[in-house]
Design an enzyme around this catalytic site. Structure first.
Site, mmCIF file in Angstrom:
data_model
loop_
_atom_site.group_PDB
_atom_site.id
_atom_site.type_symbol
_atom_site.label_atom_id
_atom_site.label_comp_id
_atom_site.label_asym_id
_atom_site.label_seq_id
_atom_site.Cartn_x
_atom_site.Cartn_y
_atom_site.Cartn_z
ATOM 1 C CB CYS A 160 -0.887 -0.018 1.244
ATOM 2 S SG CYS A 160 -2.028 1.365 1.330
ATOM 3 C CD GLU A 212 -6.252 1.054 -4.425
ATOM 4 O OE1 GLU A 212 -6.514 2.058 -3.736
ATOM 5 O OE2 GLU A 212 -5.129 0.517 -4.419
HETATM 6 ZN ZN ZN Z 1 -3.616 0.988 -0.194
#
Ligand code: ZN
Length: 213
Positions: free
Chosen positions: A105, A148
């Site tokens: 991430c 997401e």
């Molecule tokens: Zn992320």
């Protein structure tokens, strides 16, 4: 439009754990937000980006499809992934089986987690002209889309780990400069072994990232 700052842990964990608001209608502001997401992602080594990651609690995210192994294609490679904008995405079908693989991430630099994610997803969303559209994601694309969409609900991949034993630091491989090695998070922070989990299966809040060191 412009490249924006990416909100990272640990500073922005509370912010990133807030649920984003529905868009309902795609206005010029929403299109500008999408352009900012595109411009920001363009400068980074990532395969997706959600609006809260650039400081906006709005249900908008990008997914770069066609990345089979999670690596962004090199610029001289022919197939550069297509960017899909998800506006008000809603998962209408997900594979019943979950597959274990790695999540990274842009808001959690230096770490990767071994998570469970669906192998396919059917997603309904708005396109930039306010039409309802459906997307089908499979394999790694489904993993990215699920990651997401989680951001829009204030969910981080930490919440998809079975335990902190599935969390790793990416560190340079001393034997090969070009490579990275997975170093178990709990080897570095054994004190987290004993951290009580707020929810079953959920590691913790306040996980330390390299950015904090
Ligand atoms: Zn992320």
């Amino acid at each position: 439009m412009a490249k924006r700052k990416v909100y990272k842990l640990p500073k922005y964990e509370k912010f990133l754990r807030k649920k984003s608001a529905p868009v309902k209608k795609v206005t010029r502001d929403v299109r500008n937000l999408i352009q900012d997401l595109v411009d920001t992602l363009d400068t980074l080594d990532g395969v997706g980006l959600a609006a809260p990651q650039i400081g906006v609690h709005s249900r908008v995210a990008l997914v770069v499809v066609g990345n089979k192994n999670g690596e962004k294609p090199e610029e001289d490679e022919e197939e550069v992934g297509e960017i899909i904008s998800l506006i008000d995405p809603e998962i209408i079908e997900a594979s019943p089986d979950l597959e274990r693989s790695y999540d990274g991430c842009l808001s959690i630099p230096g770490l990767q987690g071994y998570t469970r994610r669906p192998t396919f997803l059917r997603v309904r969303a708005l396109d930039i002209n306010n039409n309802k559209v459906e997307y089908y994601f499979e394999g790694f694309d489904a993993r990215v889309a699920a990651h997401e969409i989680d951001h829009l609900d204030g969910i981080l991949y930490f919440d998809r780990l079975d335990s902190l034993s599935d969390l790793y630091y990416l560190v340079p491989d001393p034997e090969d400069d070009e490579k990275v090695k997975f170093l178990p998070y709990l080897d570095v922070h054994p004190e987290f072994q004993a951290t009580p989990h707020p929810m079953p299966g959920m590691p913790t809040t306040g996980v330390k990232t390299i950015a904090e060191e």
